[in-house]
Design an enzyme around this catalytic site. Structure first.
Site, mmCIF file in Angstrom:
data_model
loop_
_atom_site.group_PDB
_atom_site.id
_atom_site.type_symbol
_atom_site.label_atom_id
_atom_site.label_comp_id
_atom_site.label_asym_id
_atom_site.label_seq_id
_atom_site.Cartn_x
_atom_site.Cartn_y
_atom_site.Cartn_z
ATOM 1 N N ASP A 49 1.411 -8.784 11.436
ATOM 2 C CA ASP A 49 2.888 -8.628 11.238
ATOM 3 C C ASP A 49 3.797 -7.975 12.226
ATOM 4 O O ASP A 49 4.711 -8.048 12.665
ATOM 5 C CB ASP A 49 3.054 -9.632 10.144
ATOM 6 C CG ASP A 49 2.523 -8.297 8.610
ATOM 7 O OD1 ASP A 49 2.549 -7.556 9.074
ATOM 8 O OD2 ASP A 49 3.209 -8.856 7.193
ATOM 9 N N ASP A 103 -6.747 -1.862 2.851
ATOM 10 C CA ASP A 103 -7.596 -2.093 4.048
ATOM 11 C C ASP A 103 -8.114 -1.677 5.043
ATOM 12 O O ASP A 103 -7.589 -0.451 5.464
ATOM 13 C CB ASP A 103 -5.928 -3.391 4.366
ATOM 14 C CG ASP A 103 -5.527 -3.700 3.629
ATOM 15 O OD1 ASP A 103 -6.323 -4.947 2.544
ATOM 16 O OD2 ASP A 103 -4.420 -3.766 4.029
ATOM 17 N N ASP A 131 -3.332 -0.874 -2.443
ATOM 18 C CA ASP A 131 -4.667 -1.057 -2.235
ATOM 19 C C ASP A 131 -5.047 -0.127 -0.625
ATOM 20 O O ASP A 131 -4.062 -0.339 0.420
ATOM 21 C CB ASP A 131 -5.584 -2.281 -2.772
ATOM 22 C CG ASP A 131 -3.967 -3.086 -1.633
ATOM 23 O OD1 ASP A 131 -3.415 -2.881 -0.336
ATOM 24 O OD2 ASP A 131 -3.583 -4.326 -1.919
HETATM 25 P P1 ATP Z 1 0.457 -4.060 0.279
HETATM 26 O O1 ATP Z 1 -0.733 -4.131 -0.009
HETATM 27 O O2 ATP Z 1 1.382 -3.311 0.141
HETATM 28 O O3 ATP Z 1 1.680 -5.399 0.218
HETATM 29 P P2 ATP Z 1 0.084 -4.541 2.909
HETATM 30 O O4 ATP Z 1 0.874 -4.529 4.062
HETATM 31 O O5 ATP Z 1 -0.900 -4.116 2.491
HETATM 32 O O6 ATP Z 1 0.883 -4.457 1.766
HETATM 33 P P3 ATP Z 1 -1.339 -7.382 2.791
HETATM 34 O O7 ATP Z 1 -0.655 -8.438 2.320
HETATM 35 O O8 ATP Z 1 -2.363 -6.230 2.035
HETATM 36 O O9 ATP Z 1 -0.034 -6.524 2.881
HETATM 37 O O10 ATP Z 1 -1.992 -6.995 4.299
HETATM 38 C C1 ATP Z 1 -2.019 -5.888 4.940
HETATM 39 C C2 ATP Z 1 -2.041 -6.097 6.368
HETATM 40 O O11 ATP Z 1 -3.338 -7.359 7.423
HETATM 41 C C3 ATP Z 1 -1.023 -5.768 6.421
HETATM 42 O O12 ATP Z 1 -0.324 -4.541 6.794
HETATM 43 C C4 ATP Z 1 -1.352 -6.452 7.803
HETATM 44 O O13 ATP Z 1 -1.304 -5.352 8.794
HETATM 45 C C5 ATP Z 1 -2.061 -7.754 7.550
HETATM 46 N N1 ATP Z 1 -0.815 -8.824 7.368
HETATM 47 C C6 ATP Z 1 -1.468 -9.816 6.042
HETATM 48 N N2 ATP Z 1 -0.552 -10.718 6.248
HETATM 49 C C7 ATP Z 1 -0.341 -10.570 7.895
HETATM 50 C C8 ATP Z 1 0.533 -12.103 8.028
HETATM 51 N N3 ATP Z 1 0.751 -13.167 7.328
HETATM 52 N N4 ATP Z 1 0.313 -11.916 9.128
HETATM 53 C C9 ATP Z 1 -0.075 -10.545 9.961
HETATM 54 N N5 ATP Z 1 -0.537 -10.190 9.531
HETATM 55 C C10 ATP Z 1 -0.943 -9.943 7.861
HETATM 56 MG MG MG Z 2 -2.672 -3.939 1.217
#
Ligand code: ATP
Ligand code: MG
Length: 484
Positions: free
Chosen positions: A186, A101, A99
């Site tokens: 994170d 963001d 996805d």
């Molecule tokens: P994917 O969507 O492939 O699972 P992602 O890295 O995009 O991986 P998301 O859960 O969509 O993960 O979150 C988007 C972004 O928000 C992350 O890349 C990170 O920068 C931030 N993020 C998400 N969860 C946390 C958290 N618990 N603590 C700090 N930052 C976070």
């Molecule tokens: Mg994501």
């Protein structure tokens, strides 16, 4: 043009100041045990690294059209906006993002006002979903860490930010600058910001370095960051498995000691995280990492006990279930959490049955009660919604019924809406070494047989196929080959 150039990076702080009362005592002990150079996180920069378009492989064409249009619209409205997180990380690694963001200087209300197709969601962490048919673009406002000053020099109040006694963030709505936002993400690899207009990547946390070296590294003090949000421990493992990266030693060191903090996480959130961990196509590898870092027990405590008690059988069943799930996902076939959770919990049933039978409860009610108790206990950790727990119970309840085949029973069983799942589950049990006297291959042949052949198969059954004989716990020493 970009405000972050003039904002200093805030000073790193220790985890201790978050802790209070009894948990603080425990946490202080934890932090003392963890070797980490407090106050000197090696990766922190004082100036942002801006990587021009000519020096990386990202381009706006590789983003979803809708994500680009959200960024464009926000920028036209006068806000800063960047693609961030998983999509930047994955594209740099040539992986198709799940996805997209977006991070922006606009508040959630301002974002909502900019788009007609936008919805405000979340309380703990407010964000906006911009809907384009089936695609949802997630837009988050730049956040600052807690207790940090905002752009106006104020520390924001409880209404925006709340922590538990142990330092867990209960609400995370303190807005900040791009630079502050980069520090509260994170992992370094998740803190890369792609400016669609200029083509620059902003890298405040040395994320590109860690992408190149295939490292999962928390930003800041790992123990403190896990304390703020223990789910980050699970995310570390998830990304390590998904990307084939190593969890950098300082980020890995606190995991076993801090794993129990996961018990404080609401069970609905843990269920969602568990699905992401086990049903994203790398479940088996993820399970091995979870188990290795002692993070499996807080998710599946009863299964973890079964692993201790009977590691060969339990690990064989759990791994085989995850391997099948991975294969199906990677072939684009459907999977259901009902089946996977049925498998994950199955090895924990016999112990509970034994305890109940030991208290004088007869076999059949003991099985029913054990299943009931095990499921409710599991739901305290990962809240399995009814739409999965009901079919899960059916898969379990059909296992002894697969043994009873005389008369019209076998044909009635074939008509059962859950037959296919129950049959697949039987094959899984056999693959893990359970002794079923060839029941799986009997059902395989029965399904392919003509009417006459079926009648003959039923005639050939001995008495054992009529009664409620239960031998689900008998196993061979060596695993059987999966029935053909
Ligand atoms: P994917 O969507 O492939 O699972 P992602 O890295 O995009 O991986 P998301 O859960 O969509 O993960 O979150 C988007 C972004 O928000 C992350 O890349 C990170 O920068 C931030 N993020 C998400 N969860 C946390 C958290 N618990 N603590 C700090 N930052 C976070
Ligand atoms: Mg994501």
């Amino acid at each position: 043009m970009i405000a972050h150039d003039i904002h200093p990076v805030s000073k790193p702080r220790l985890g201790l100041e978050y802790a209070g009362g009894k948990p603080a005592h425990m946490i202080r002990k934890l932090l003392q045990k963890i070797p980490y150079p407090f106050g000197r996180p090696a990766h922190r920069r004082t100036t942002p690294a801006v990587i021009p378009a000519s020096q990386h492989s990202l381009s706006r064409e590789r983003l979803s059209r809708n994500a680009v249009s959200v960024v464009d619209r926000l920028q036209q409205a006068g806000y800063e906006a960047f693609a961030v997180g998983g999509c930047v990380r994955d594209l740099l690694l040539d992986i198709t993002p799940k996805d997209f963001d977006i991070a922006t200087s606009a508040t959630p209300e301002q974002v909502r006002a900019t788009f007609r197709n936008a919805r405000l969601i979340g309380r703990r962490f407010k964000l906006v979903h911009v809907h384009f048919g089936r695609e949802i673009i997630e837009v988050a406002t730049f956040r600052a860490s807690h207790g940090e000053e905002t752009e106006d020099g104020e520390v924001q109040s409880d209404e925006h930010s709340r922590q538990s006694e142990s330092g867990r963030l209960l609400r995370d709505n303190v807005y900040g600058t791009l630079e502050q936002d980069a520090q509260r993400r994170d992992f370094t690899i998740n803190s890369l910001y792609y400016d669609v207009r200029s083509g620059h990547i902003h890298d405040f946390a040395n994320g590109l370095h860690d992408i190149r070296n295939r490292q999962i590294r928390l930003i800041g003090n790992p123990a403190q960051r896990y304390l703020e949000d223990p789910v980050r421990m699970l995310r570390a493992v998830r990304f390590a498995a998904k990307l084939g990266f190593e969890i950098e030693p300082h980020s890995a060191a606190p995991l076993p000691e801090m794993a129990e903090l996961l018990h404080d996480i609401p069970s609905a959130r843990l269920f969602d995280e568990t699905l992401k961990l086990l049903m994203s196509g790398q479940g088996e590898r993820t399970f091995d990492l979870l188990h290795h870092h002692d993070l499996f027990a807080p998710l599946f405590p009863d299964t973890d006990e079964a692993i201790e008690a009977d590691p060969d059988y339990t690990l064989m069943l759990v791994r085989q279930a995850l391997r099948n799930t991975d294969e199906r996902i990677n072939e684009g076939r459907p999977v259901t959490p009902a089946f996977l959770f049925a498998a994950m919990l199955w090895p924990a049933l016999p112990q509970r049955v034994k305890e109940l039978e030991g208290r004088g409860i007869p076999s059949i009610p003991a099985h029913q009660q054990a299943a009931q108790e095990l499921l409710s206990e599991q739901c305290r950790h990962t809240a399995i919604p009814k739409r999965f727990s009901i079919p899960l119970r059916e898969i379990w309840d059909l296992q002894p019924r697969l043994e009873r085949r005389t008369g019209r029973r076998a044909d009635q069983m074939l008509e059962h809406p859950r037959f296919r799942a129950a049959y697949d589950f039987l094959l899984l049990r056999e693959a893990a070494g359970e002794q079923t006297d060839g029941l799986g291959s009997w059902w395989t042949r029965y399904q392919d047989a003509s009417d006459d052949q079926r009648r003959a198969m039923i005639r050939d059954l001995g008495d054992g196929a009529a009664g409620p004989k239960r031998n689900r716990n008998r196993r061979k020493r060596k695993p059987r080959a999966q029935a053909d």
